[in-house]
Structures are given as C-alpha cells and as structure tokens.
Design an enzyme around this catalytic site. Sequence first.
Site, short mmCIF file in Angstrom:
data_model
loop_
_atom_site.label_atom_id
_atom_site.label_comp_id
_atom_site.label_asym_id
_atom_site.label_seq_id
_atom_site.Cartn_x
_atom_site.Cartn_y
_atom_site.Cartn_z
N GLN A 168 -22.83 -3.56 23.71
CA GLN A 168 -24.11 -3.24 24.01
C GLN A 168 -24.59 -4.12 25.21
O GLN A 168 -25.28 -3.49 26.01
CB GLN A 168 -25.22 -3.56 22.84
CG GLN A 168 -26.41 -3.10 22.88
CD GLN A 168 -26.38 -1.36 22.84
OE1 GLN A 168 -25.50 -0.93 22.29
NE2 GLN A 168 -27.59 -0.73 23.26
N ILE A 169 -24.11 -5.36 25.17
CA ILE A 169 -24.67 -6.17 26.33
C ILE A 169 -24.12 -5.56 27.55
O ILE A 169 -24.75 -5.63 28.89
CB ILE A 169 -24.35 -7.76 26.20
CG1 ILE A 169 -25.33 -8.10 24.99
CG2 ILE A 169 -24.49 -8.33 27.47
CD1 ILE A 169 -24.67 -9.70 24.54
N PRO A 215 0.63 5.86 -0.25
CA PRO A 215 -0.70 7.07 0.11
C PRO A 215 -1.75 7.19 -1.01
O PRO A 215 -2.78 7.51 -0.79
CB PRO A 215 0.38 8.03 0.37
CG PRO A 215 1.68 7.59 0.83
CD PRO A 215 1.70 6.48 0.22
N THR A 237 0.97 -1.19 0.09
CA THR A 237 0.01 0.07 0.07
C THR A 237 0.88 1.14 0.15
O THR A 237 1.96 1.25 0.66
CB THR A 237 -0.83 -0.05 1.28
OG1 THR A 237 -1.67 -1.08 1.14
CG2 THR A 237 -1.81 1.28 1.26
N GLY A 288 -4.01 2.41 -2.48
CA GLY A 288 -4.56 1.53 -1.45
C GLY A 288 -5.29 0.51 -2.15
O GLY A 288 -4.82 -0.49 -2.31
N THR A 326 -10.52 -4.10 1.43
CA THR A 326 -11.72 -3.63 2.22
C THR A 326 -12.79 -4.74 1.62
O THR A 326 -12.67 -5.52 0.79
CB THR A 326 -11.95 -2.29 1.62
OG1 THR A 326 -12.32 -2.31 0.20
CG2 THR A 326 -10.95 -1.55 1.91
N SER A 327 -13.88 -4.61 2.47
CA SER A 327 -15.12 -5.37 2.03
C SER A 327 -15.68 -5.16 0.80
O SER A 327 -16.00 -6.04 0.20
CB SER A 327 -16.37 -5.08 3.10
OG SER A 327 -15.91 -5.51 4.29
N GLU A 330 -5.73 -5.94 4.39
CA GLU A 330 -5.81 -7.14 3.17
C GLU A 330 -6.86 -6.83 2.27
O GLU A 330 -7.49 -8.13 1.68
CB GLU A 330 -5.51 -8.46 4.03
CG GLU A 330 -4.20 -8.58 4.50
CD GLU A 330 -3.66 -9.84 4.91
OE1 GLU A 330 -4.13 -10.84 4.02
OE2 GLU A 330 -3.16 -9.96 5.98
#
Length: 380
Positions: A336-337, A128, A126, A131, A365-366, A363
Amino acid sequence: MNFEFSEEQRQLRRSIRDFAEAELGPHVSEWDESQTFPLEAVKKAGQLGLLGAIFPEDLGGAGYGYIEYAIIIEELARVDPSFALIVAAHNSLCTNHIFIAGNDEQKKKYIPKLATGDWIGCWSLTEPEAGSDAAGTRSVATLKDDEWILNGGKTFTTNAHYADVCVAMAVTDRSASAHGISAFILEKGTPGFRVGKKENKLGMRSSATGEVLFTDCHLPQTQLLGKQGEGFVDSLRVLDGGRISIAALSVGLAQGAFDAALRYSKQRKQFGRFISEFQAIQDKLSNMATHIEAARWLTYSAGAGKDAGRRITKESAMAKLFASEMAVMVADQALQIHGGYGFIKDYPVEKFYRDVKLCTIGEGTSEIQRLVIARQLLRE
C-alpha cells in the site's frame, strides 16, 4: 530473562545476511519468474552448514540451537522467502524427523548426507483428502514377507522433485486411528516411488512443491522410521520445531517487506514532500515495525524454550500464528505504501505479497494453530 544476542549470534546473523544478499538477492526475481529451483545456492548453503543447522556436529551438523536456527531462517527470508522455505523444510521436517525418531543406524546413514547438503530431503504428510485432518491419511503400508508395501500418494510436499530422501506417513493399522500411522524413509530411485505433478503456485515459486506417489513400493523393515504406529505422534513433535521455523520465516519476510517500504517512503515524493513525512505513512511504518518486533520475540522465546528442553507446543503455535498473520498485514501495508508501483514486479514487495500467504497455511493453518493453542490452554 536475557534479550541480548551473543556476539556469536550477531556474527551468524551478519554472515547469513551477507550470504543471502550476495548469493540470493541478484537472482530472486529470475528464479521466481521461471520457477527455478536454486540447486547451486542450496548446495552452497549446505557447505555453510545451513542444511544441518540444528543437528550435532558428530552427525555432520552445525550444532546450533533453535535461536541460531531462527536467525538463519529469518535472514534468508528477508531476501528470499522461497529459499528460506527450502532450508526450513529440509531441516525442520525431513532431517529432524529422522533425528527425533530414527535409530542410530538410520541417523548415521542419512543425517550426515542431509546435513551437508549432499542429499536434499522432503517430508510428506498431507494428502488430497487429508490436509488439516492429517490423521485422515489414506496412504497404506502393508507388511508382507518381511517387507513393507506402500500404496497411495501425498501432495504439497516441499522439495519433492529435488529430494534424495523422503520421509512419508502411511496407515499401518486402520483401526488404531492416529496411532495406526507409521513413518517411512524412502530413497530416490526406490521402485514404486516417484514424484508426480509439480504445482504452479501463487508464491514461493522457486521452492518446488508437488506430489509423491507410491505404487506397490517395496521397502525393507529397516526403512520404518520410529515405532510402528507412532509416525503421526512423532510428526506432531516434529511440527513443534517446524512452526518455529515458519514463524522465523514470517518475521524475515515481514522485515524484508518493511525495509523495502521504508526505503521507498524516503525516496518517493508527492505534493513536493517525501511520503515518509506524511503522518499516514508514519502510522503505517510504526505499526508495522512494532508488530514485527513483537513477533520476533515471540518466535525467539519459543526457540529458547525448545533449546531448554521444554515442551513448546503452545508457544510454537502462538509464534507461528501471530508471526504469520503479522507478516500478511505487513506485506499488505508495504504494498500500500508503494501504491501502484507495489503492483509491479520491478519492486520486491510484489513478491513478498504473493509469498506471504503460505505462512498462514503451511505447517498448520491459522485455524489449526488456534485449536492447538486452545487445547493446551484447557489442559493447563
């Protein structure tokens, strides 16, 4: 299909869990708060074979397959995701690139030292301005008088400030696009090669992430890794295995967050009852546990495919996508719990919540995983 772990694999899980709880557990908060790289623990992991998990024994590795490797990363991440990230980047990226693309001389020179933890490795792709578009690399390597001269810089390099060996990509033929990027092996102390800024991160804070910089860095031709122009292509092969490790890391992190939430729900009382007795909490716990189990088997299925020698580009991307987004959901629900206590550093879910977001970014992104999956589906 056999969904049972062997006795050896169950024993491996127990031994890694014992190591993580004894060597990492007592220090997780301290390392995170001070952003301390756990060098001593990393060296101990090397002595146990964890830094050479997927490499053959004749090169100093442990000789494990990807099922065992996923077990290792999962159990480390259950206690400290930062430590799991250090081990994953060292194994899956740096050392594995040398193993996949290196010649015999390079493998014999570098892998034994990396596999035993004598040396720590980092992997720099990666930049700058490059990406998700890794093919847009701007670092340049020019061949002159039988030497490569590297100029440029990389960012978001895991282990950068503690690495003895760096595998880095640079453009060697601008006209060839992705097939004009080559990989190089750089050793710490090479003139013109240095580390730059260490990033101050939201999570994974004991895992050092930062820049590596090349300024008229002269390398002999022996440091070219793989064929000239094939560095980016080899990187995609490296990432197929690397995504299994991030999926396993996500599963382990989610399991750690779930364990903390389950434990808390059986201790915390409201309205005169343990909160685990309330249907709203039970709904959360059952949903979390189901998603963790689904992600776990998607991850191990990809690992089994890798061990069988199949191309697992789609499977590893699916595992990484589902497991990382699952882990974000589980960490959120675990906090939250806990209610207000989940927002306090005295409780482990606060750190899991901060650490988890990297899983949907690192590694690939989604969004990139969805592109990879779609391309594979359209080719089938």
